[in-house]
Structure formats: C-alpha cells, structure tokens
Design a protein around this motif. Structure first.
Motif, PDB file in Angstrom:
ATOM      1  N   UNK A  92      16.195  86.142  63.479  1.00  0.00           N
ATOM      2  CA  UNK A  92      15.445  86.781  62.371  1.00  0.00           C
ATOM      3  C   UNK A  92      13.761  86.215  62.634  1.00  0.00           C
ATOM      4  N   UNK A  93      13.918  85.104  63.236  1.00  0.00           N
ATOM      5  CA  UNK A  93      12.403  84.547  63.729  1.00  0.00           C
ATOM      6  C   UNK A  93      11.859  85.212  65.103  1.00  0.00           C
ATOM      7  N   UNK A  94      12.781  85.782  65.763  1.00  0.00           N
ATOM      8  CA  UNK A  94      12.301  86.554  66.850  1.00  0.00           C
ATOM      9  C   UNK A  94      11.961  85.840  67.943  1.00  0.00           C
ATOM     10  N   UNK A  95      12.528  84.767  68.326  1.00  0.00           N
ATOM     11  CA  UNK A  95      12.083  83.799  69.424  1.00  0.00           C
ATOM     12  C   UNK A  95      11.606  84.478  70.709  1.00  0.00           C
ATOM     13  N   UNK A  96      10.660  83.856  71.421  1.00  0.00           N
ATOM     14  CA  UNK A  96      10.060  84.428  72.435  1.00  0.00           C
ATOM     15  C   UNK A  96      10.602  83.969  73.845  1.00  0.00           C
ATOM     16  N   UNK A  97      11.366  82.824  73.794  1.00  0.00           N
ATOM     17  CA  UNK A  97      12.281  82.516  74.893  1.00  0.00           C
ATOM     18  C   UNK A  97      13.844  82.390  74.853  1.00  0.00           C
ATOM     19  N   UNK A  98      14.349  82.212  75.835  1.00  0.00           N
ATOM     20  CA  UNK A  98      15.878  82.143  75.746  1.00  0.00           C
ATOM     21  C   UNK A  98      16.344  81.070  74.673  1.00  0.00           C
ATOM     22  N   UNK A  99      17.308  80.978  74.061  1.00  0.00           N
ATOM     23  CA  UNK A  99      18.025  79.969  73.237  1.00  0.00           C
ATOM     24  C   UNK A  99      19.563  80.112  73.172  1.00  0.00           C
ATOM     25  N   UNK A 100      20.051  79.009  72.671  1.00  0.00           N
ATOM     26  CA  UNK A 100      21.428  78.954  72.719  1.00  0.00           C
ATOM     27  C   UNK A 100      21.649  77.897  71.411  1.00  0.00           C
ATOM     28  N   UNK A 101      22.968  78.087  70.770  1.00  0.00           N
ATOM     29  CA  UNK A 101      23.436  77.526  69.703  1.00  0.00           C
ATOM     30  C   UNK A 101      24.836  77.024  69.758  1.00  0.00           C
ATOM     31  N   UNK A 102      25.157  75.904  69.497  1.00  0.00           N
ATOM     32  CA  UNK A 102      26.404  75.374  69.664  1.00  0.00           C
ATOM     33  C   UNK A 102      26.742  74.622  68.569  1.00  0.00           C
ATOM     34  N   UNK A 103      28.171  74.265  68.316  1.00  0.00           N
ATOM     35  CA  UNK A 103      28.859  73.368  67.421  1.00  0.00           C
ATOM     36  C   UNK A 103      29.734  72.198  68.278  1.00  0.00           C
ATOM     37  N   UNK A 104      29.174  71.136  67.830  1.00  0.00           N
ATOM     38  CA  UNK A 104      30.070  69.889  68.557  1.00  0.00           C
ATOM     39  C   UNK A 104      30.035  68.643  67.591  1.00  0.00           C
ATOM     40  N   UNK A 105      30.480  67.716  68.427  1.00  0.00           N
ATOM     41  CA  UNK A 105      30.623  66.380  67.742  1.00  0.00           C
ATOM     42  C   UNK A 105      29.880  65.467  68.762  1.00  0.00           C
ATOM     43  N   UNK A 106      29.295  64.243  67.891  1.00  0.00           N
ATOM     44  CA  UNK A 106      28.732  63.146  68.608  1.00  0.00           C
ATOM     45  C   UNK A 106      29.028  61.890  67.990  1.00  0.00           C
ATOM     46  N   UNK A 107      29.765  61.012  68.480  1.00  0.00           N
ATOM     47  CA  UNK A 107      29.788  59.839  67.390  1.00  0.00           C
ATOM     48  C   UNK A 107      30.261  59.906  66.123  1.00  0.00           C
ATOM     49  N   UNK A 108      31.434  60.922  65.963  1.00  0.00           N
ATOM     50  CA  UNK A 108      32.117  61.307  64.768  1.00  0.00           C
ATOM     51  C   UNK A 108      31.300  62.196  63.627  1.00  0.00           C
ATOM     52  N   UNK A 109      29.940  62.434  64.286  1.00  0.00           N
ATOM     53  CA  UNK A 109      29.219  63.306  63.459  1.00  0.00           C
ATOM     54  C   UNK A 109      29.412  64.827  64.034  1.00  0.00           C
ATOM     55  N   UNK A 110      29.759  65.776  62.849  1.00  0.00           N
ATOM     56  CA  UNK A 110      29.641  67.245  63.237  1.00  0.00           C
ATOM     57  C   UNK A 110      28.295  67.717  63.273  1.00  0.00           C
ATOM     58  N   UNK A 111      28.087  68.396  64.334  1.00  0.00           N
ATOM     59  CA  UNK A 111      26.699  68.758  64.719  1.00  0.00           C
ATOM     60  C   UNK A 111      26.457  70.349  65.055  1.00  0.00           C
ATOM     61  N   UNK A 112      25.386  70.766  64.573  1.00  0.00           N
ATOM     62  CA  UNK A 112      24.898  72.096  65.209  1.00  0.00           C
ATOM     63  C   UNK A 112      23.899  72.023  65.902  1.00  0.00           C
ATOM     64  N   UNK A 113      23.838  72.405  67.283  1.00  0.00           N
ATOM     65  CA  UNK A 113      22.671  72.047  67.941  1.00  0.00           C
ATOM     66  C   UNK A 113      22.151  73.463  68.676  1.00  0.00           C
ATOM     67  N   UNK A 114      20.769  73.613  68.493  1.00  0.00           N
ATOM     68  CA  UNK A 114      20.186  74.916  69.115  1.00  0.00           C
ATOM     69  C   UNK A 114      19.135  74.263  70.267  1.00  0.00           C
ATOM     70  N   UNK A 115      19.346  75.006  71.398  1.00  0.00           N
ATOM     71  CA  UNK A 115      18.342  74.790  72.571  1.00  0.00           C
ATOM     72  C   UNK A 115      17.475  75.676  72.746  1.00  0.00           C
ATOM     73  N   UNK A 116      15.986  75.490  72.975  1.00  0.00           N
ATOM     74  CA  UNK A 116      15.210  76.481  73.191  1.00  0.00           C
ATOM     75  C   UNK A 116      14.302  76.379  74.641  1.00  0.00           C
TER      76      UNK A 116
END
Length: 102
Positions: free
Chosen positions: A31-55
C-alpha cells in the motif's frame, strides 16, 4: 541481500499465534508503494519469532518504520541500517488504520 548488499532491515518480533501479522505487514508495504525492491520473510532468531522486511532504498525502510514505531538497532551484520519493533496488538491496529488511509 545478495542483490542489494547495502539493504535496510526492519525487524518485528511477534507471538506465534499471530500468524496474520506478517501478512498485514506485507499489505502495508504494498500500500505504501515503495520505490525500490523489497522482500519480507518470517523466521526465528534466538528463540524469537520474527517478521523481517529488507529494502533496497533507505527512504522506503524509514517510511515503514514511521508507521511501526521502530527504533534503530545493531543486531545483525551486513545491513546498511536496522530498525526493530515489537509487533504488539497496538502496532497491528496502527497498521490496520494506516491501510484504511491508503
């Protein structure tokens, strides 16, 4: 990250029973219509459940962090910038409201 080694990372910790939150985040990014490439993933790090977005573009990451209330961190190597937030019920509601405005 291989395509854009200087990417900007936005990470949110969320509860395992809140599987809709990564989808909600992806809807906001679209919805924010980002200008560049981006990606989202779900993962774990040190027992934490994370959603990560890279821009590819720093301004895209900063636009997202404004809605999420993310704060700068230095947790992971190799990123140009990193922001982190807790994907709490209040933040999820803020995302829903932002989606209504776009």
């Amino acid at each position: 990250m291989r395509w854009h080694p200087g990417c900007h990372l936005v990470t949110g910790e969320h509860e395992p029973d809140r599987v809709e939150r990564p989808k909600l985040l992806a809807r906001l990014v679209v919805a924010l219509r980002m200008k560049g490439d981006w990606a989202i993933r779900v993962g774990r790090d040190r027992g934490r459940l994370l959603v990560q977005a890279a821009f590819e573009e720093e301004n895209d990451a900063l636009r997202l962090t404004e809605v999420l209330g993310a704060k700068p961190v230095r947790r992971y190597l190799g990123w140009a910038s990193q922001q982190e937030f807790e994907f709490s019920p209040a933040v999820a509601e803020r995302v829903r409201k932002a989606l209504m405005l776009t």
